[in-house]
Design an enzyme around this catalytic site. Structure first.
Site, PDB file in Angstrom:
ATOM      1  N   TYR A 142      -4.212  -0.002   9.041  1.00  0.00           N
ATOM      2  CA  TYR A 142      -3.267   1.077   8.735  1.00  0.00           C
ATOM      3  C   TYR A 142      -3.025   1.983   9.942  1.00  0.00           C
ATOM      4  CZ  TYR A 142      -2.609   0.747   3.657  1.00  0.00           C
ATOM      5  OH  TYR A 142      -2.230   0.378   2.402  1.00  0.00           O
ATOM      6  N   LYS A 192     -13.300 -10.440   5.677  1.00  0.00           N
ATOM      7  CA  LYS A 192     -12.954 -11.826   5.993  1.00  0.00           C
ATOM      8  C   LYS A 192     -13.694 -12.196   7.276  1.00  0.00           C
ATOM      9  CE  LYS A 192      -9.928 -14.327   4.716  1.00  0.00           C
ATOM     10  NZ  LYS A 192     -10.062 -15.620   3.964  1.00  0.00           N
ATOM     11  N   ASP A 225     -10.947 -12.697  -0.258  1.00  0.00           N
ATOM     12  CA  ASP A 225     -10.124 -13.539  -1.142  1.00  0.00           C
ATOM     13  C   ASP A 225     -10.952 -14.032  -2.331  1.00  0.00           C
ATOM     14  OD1 ASP A 225     -11.631 -15.112   0.627  1.00  0.00           O
ATOM     15  OD2 ASP A 225     -10.102 -16.658   0.841  1.00  0.00           O
ATOM     16  N   ASP A 249      -6.805  -1.528  -0.499  1.00  0.00           N
ATOM     17  CA  ASP A 249      -5.514  -1.215  -1.111  1.00  0.00           C
ATOM     18  C   ASP A 249      -5.171  -2.275  -2.162  1.00  0.00           C
ATOM     19  OD1 ASP A 249      -3.045   0.173  -1.397  1.00  0.00           O
ATOM     20  OD2 ASP A 249      -2.085  -1.325  -0.113  1.00  0.00           O
ATOM     21  N   ASP A 253      -5.696  -2.096  -6.567  1.00  0.00           N
ATOM     22  CA  ASP A 253      -4.595  -2.289  -7.522  1.00  0.00           C
ATOM     23  C   ASP A 253      -4.942  -3.394  -8.509  1.00  0.00           C
ATOM     24  OD1 ASP A 253      -2.962  -0.323  -6.475  1.00  0.00           O
ATOM     25  OD2 ASP A 253      -1.191  -1.613  -6.350  1.00  0.00           O
TER      26      ASP A 253
HETATM   27  C1  IPM Z   1      -2.359   3.773  -2.137  1.00  0.00           C
HETATM   28  C2  IPM Z   1      -0.921   3.587  -1.767  1.00  0.00           C
HETATM   29  C3  IPM Z   1      -0.737   4.050  -0.343  1.00  0.00           C
HETATM   30  C4  IPM Z   1      -1.509   3.120   0.552  1.00  0.00           C
HETATM   31  C5  IPM Z   1       0.713   4.204   0.117  1.00  0.00           C
HETATM   32  C6  IPM Z   1       1.519   5.096  -0.803  1.00  0.00           C
HETATM   33  C7  IPM Z   1       0.792   4.704   1.531  1.00  0.00           C
HETATM   34  O1  IPM Z   1      -0.551   2.263  -1.972  1.00  0.00           O
HETATM   35  O2  IPM Z   1      -2.840   4.920  -2.082  1.00  0.00           O
HETATM   36  O3  IPM Z   1      -3.020   2.796  -2.489  1.00  0.00           O
HETATM   37  O4  IPM Z   1      -1.026   2.044   0.924  1.00  0.00           O
HETATM   38  O5  IPM Z   1      -2.625   3.482   0.898  1.00  0.00           O
HETATM   39 MG    MG Z   2      -2.029   1.075  -2.892  1.00  0.00          MG
END
Ligand code: IPM
Ligand code: MG
Length: 368
Positions: A142, A192, A225, A249, A253
């Site tokens: 990032y 990884k 993975d 990230d 999710d």
């Molecule tokens: C998160 C989001 C952020 C990220 C974005 C909004 C920059 O997806 O907090 O997970 O990628 O970190």
């Molecule tokens: Mg995110």
């Protein structure tokens, strides 16, 4: 006078709506539990861009550095898609994370009993699920340099750099081991190492910190993975997962969706302790700004409310009050009160954002 300071950055989309409910909850703790907060407010993301031409002003950045905890709603929206990269709403959030040095991002994925049927996985796979993903938040691909889009020969090349120093890995590893000691004492580290040198270093440093400082914690390593696969196969095998910024990230999710709805999940981003002993901290829901439903009273405020519960626990050392708020949320879900994102059948009529807030406040009242 209070020595508890908060900065609210409601942001874009559904951010302001869900944050309005959090404000009421904050007020409740002041009135009923003697926990008063000094609350200031400012803009972030598209809202800040619209007002000031930047997703985060220097003034707001300075305010964030001063307070005990920042509460953030959400940033982003289609209106800003065409902006230059440096002006996009997300850059406001990334600047906060980076300049406050919030290296440990705590993302719990917890399945509420009342919602086990709502997951896309079988109820027995997710019921009782309670895992904690700790994502490194201030480094990795990032932020690594070089980055950019350059011309090479007759084509463009997109470049980002995965980069981790030993100390960056070690400090987030410590956060994970500390967290595991408060929970079920197991950490799984994901990288990884089979293809990336940064992954090899990650694995080595996590192991070294473990052996030297946390030999009592159970430690395992997994390729990220395979970790994704195991998270969907049998998520209850995990307690604490520690991983880098990008894998974190994605995996967070994925883990969030195991529980049925992104609208449920809070997060805390913590840095080093300040002079008053409290960590630098920012709390935000895992969900985004959901522009498609913004302004319609449909949004689920629970993730944002549970983010405030995390603030009570991690910034203000009020674990009992945090548990009170979490129990109130659970109670409301057990009563069958649902916002639209938590309803499967078409016919059922969902609670609005405010009605969900009302129900949680009522459950808090009855906890007294
Ligand atoms: C998160 C989001 C952020 C990220 C974005 C909004 C920059 O997806 O907090 O997970 O990628 O970190
Ligand atoms: Mg995110």
């Amino acid at each position: 006078m209070t020595d508890r300071t908060l900065l609210i950055l409601a942001g874009d989309g559904i951010g302001p709506e869900v944050m309005a409910e959090v404000r009421r909850i904050i007020g409740w703790f002041g009135e009923n539990r003697g926990l008063s907060f000094d609350v200031s407010e400012s803009l972030v993301g598209g809202a800040a861009y619209d007002a000031h031409g930047t997703p985060l002003t220097d003034e707001t950045m300075a305010m964030a550095q001063e307070v005990d905890a920042v509460l953030l709603g959400a940033v982003g929206g289609p209106k800003y898609d065409t902006l230059d990269f440096s002006l996009k709403p997300e850059r406001g959030l990334l600047r906060l994370r980076k300049e406050m040095d919030l290296y440990a991002n705590l993302r719990p994925a917890q399945c509420f009993d009342a919602l086990a049927d709502f997951s896309s996985l079988k109820p027995d796979v997710v019921s009782g699920l309670d895992i904690m993903i700790i994502r490194e938040l201030t480094s990795g691909v990032y932020f690594g340099e070089p980055r950019g889009i350059i011309n090479e020969g007759n084509e463009r090349v997109g470049i980002n750099t995965q980069r981790y120093t030993e100390s960056e890995i070690a400090r987030v590893a410590r956060s994970a081991f500390e967290m595991a000691r408060r929970r079920n004492n197991a950490v799984c580290s994901m990288e990884k190492a089979n293809v990336m040198e940064s992954g090899v270093l990650w694995r080595d440093v996590v192991q070294e910190v473990h052996d030297a400082e946390y030999p009592d914690v159970e430690l395992s390593h997994m390729y990220a993975d395979a970790g994704a696969m195991q998270l969907t196969r049998w998520p209850k095998q995990f307690d604490v997962i520690v991983t880098d910024n990008l894998f974190g990230d994605l995996l967070s999710d994925l883990a969030a969706m195991l529980t049925g709805s992104l609208g449920m999940l809070p997060s805390a981003s913590l840095g080093a302790p300040m002079a008053n002993g409290r960590p630098k901290a920012l709390y935000e829901p895992v969900h985004g700004s959901a522009p498609d439903i913004a302004g319609q009273g449909k949004a689920n405020p629970i993730a944002c409310i549970l983010s405030f519960a995390m603030a009570l626990r991690y910034s203000f050392d009020e674990g009992v009050e945090a548990a009170r708020l979490e129990a109130a949320v659970e109670n409301v879900l057990a009563q069958g009160i649902r916002t639209a994102d938590l309803l499967q059948s078409e016919g059922a009529s969902p609670a609005t954002t405010t009605e969900m807030g009302d129900a949680i406040l009522a459950a808090l009242d009855s906890s007294l």
